[in-house]
Design an enzyme around this catalytic site. Structure first.
Site, PDB file in Angstrom:
ATOM      1  N   SER A  59      51.161 -18.182  43.652  1.00 50.43           N
ATOM      2  CA  SER A  59      50.093 -18.760  44.467  1.00 50.43           C
ATOM      3  C   SER A  59      49.166 -19.549  43.561  1.00 50.43           C
ATOM      4  O   SER A  59      48.920 -19.167  42.410  1.00 50.43           O
ATOM      5  CB  SER A  59      49.291 -17.668  45.174  1.00 50.43           C
ATOM      6  N   TYR A  83      44.173 -10.334  43.648  1.00 49.09           N
ATOM      7  CA  TYR A  83      45.278 -11.192  44.120  1.00 49.09           C
ATOM      8  C   TYR A  83      45.609 -12.260  43.068  1.00 49.09           C
ATOM      9  O   TYR A  83      46.774 -12.506  42.759  1.00 49.09           O
ATOM     10  CB  TYR A  83      44.877 -11.827  45.449  1.00 49.09           C
ATOM     11  N   ALA A  84      44.560 -12.879  42.499  1.00 49.19           N
ATOM     12  CA  ALA A  84      44.786 -13.897  41.460  1.00 49.19           C
ATOM     13  C   ALA A  84      45.525 -13.290  40.269  1.00 49.19           C
ATOM     14  O   ALA A  84      46.447 -13.899  39.719  1.00 49.19           O
ATOM     15  CB  ALA A  84      43.444 -14.479  41.004  1.00 49.19           C
TER      16      ALA A  84
END
Ligand SMILES: NC(=O)c1ccc[n+]([C@@H]2O[C@H](COP(=O)([O-])OP(=O)(O)OC[C@H]3O[C@@H](n4cnc5c(N)ncnc54)[C@H](OP(=O)(O)O)[C@@H]3O)[C@@H](O)[C@H]2O)c1
Length: 245
Positions: free
Chosen positions: A142, A155-156
């Site tokens: 992502s 999430y990163a």
């Protein structure tokens, strides 16, 4: 058709991006197995839709954190539709929250499903690929893990780890004629991107050269290319699909 006579397994085929990948794989001639966790209804509807068009497609329940179940599934898919030579590690999740609110269990959940799940499923399906000296693995990264963006830190971190996983695994298994690449989507119109606040969506569009968010179908077209022999000299890459940002 780009994937004639190939057998693919897609994790999280019940989700927005996963279902687009499954549909596009079928359109390109592959036999497709995919997994779901909570949404058996969506999985069954997708199978019914694609079988009506004559496709060979199967849906299986799988928690990507159950490595033994993943190994059993590799054998089951081989018996039912053929040996898997394309694996897409797509299942994932995020939680939209500022760093100060991330608790240890939130951190573990996001890291586990995105990173450990990718490890466990890959381990299960890689053995057969090594035996057959053939395979393509595509991991979902992502933009959240690759740029300075206002995104959830856990999430990163997880999506950034997917790149390290992709690079080192690609180096190791190239000797078995297995390619490993990652796709790195920006913001999409469906799926985990739906949880993003409107203010951030507007900001994304403002800085995106194409001035819009992407679609799961656009990501699926890139995944098909990376799974096919058309990309036979592409290995160990993270390919951005973000509208230019
Ligand atoms: N949408 C975006 O804007 C965007 C942008 C960049 C990257 N991505 C990446 O694209 C991938 C797909 O996301 P999406 O947007 O399609 O999200 P989604 O619609 O929420 O789909 C997520 C999928 O993952 C499955 N899943 C979740 N936890 C699981 C677990 N423990 N075991 C097995 N399966 C599990 C879900 O299964 P059930 O629903 O059946 O439980 C669902 O099929 C993710 O890796 C995400 O990080 C998405």
């Amino acid at each position: 058709m780009l994937l004639q006579d190939r057998t693919a397994f897609v994790t999280g085929g019940s989700g927005a991006v996963g279902s687009a990948i499954v549909r596009t794989f079928v359109k390109e001639g592959a036999r497709v197995a995919f997994s779901y966790r909570d949404h058996a209804d969506r999985a069954q509807a997708l199978v019914a839709e694609l079988e009506a068009g004559g496709a060979t497609v199967r849906a299986y329940p799988l928690d990507v954190l159950d490595g033994q179940a993943a190994q059993a599934l590799d054998r089951q898919i081989e018996q039912e539709i053929g040996p898997v030579d394309i694996l897409v590690n797509n299942a994932g999740l995020t939680q939209v929250m500022p760093f100060a609110l991330i608790e240890e269990e939130d951190w573990d959940q996001v890291m586990d499903i995105n990173v450990k799940g990718t490890f466990l499923v890959t381990k299960a399906f890689l053995r057969g690929m090594i035996r057959r000296q053939r395979g393509a693995i595509i991991n979902l990264g992502s933009l959240a893990g690759m740029r300075i963006l206002e995104v959830p830190v856990h999430y990163a971190t997880a999506k950034s780890a997917i790149m390290g996983f992709t690079l080192s695994l690609a180096r190791e298994v190239a000797r078995y004629q297995i390619r490993v690449n990652a796709v790195i989507p920006g913001m999409l119109s469906a799926g985990v991107g739906l949880n993003v606040p409107d203010r951030q969506k507007e900001e994304y569009k403002r800085y995106c050269t194409l001035g819009r968010v992407g679609t799961p179908e656009e990501v699926a077209d890139l995944v098909v290319f990376l799974a096919s022999e058309r990309s036979s000299y592409i290995n160990a890459q993270g390919i951005y699909i973000d509208g230019g940002i």
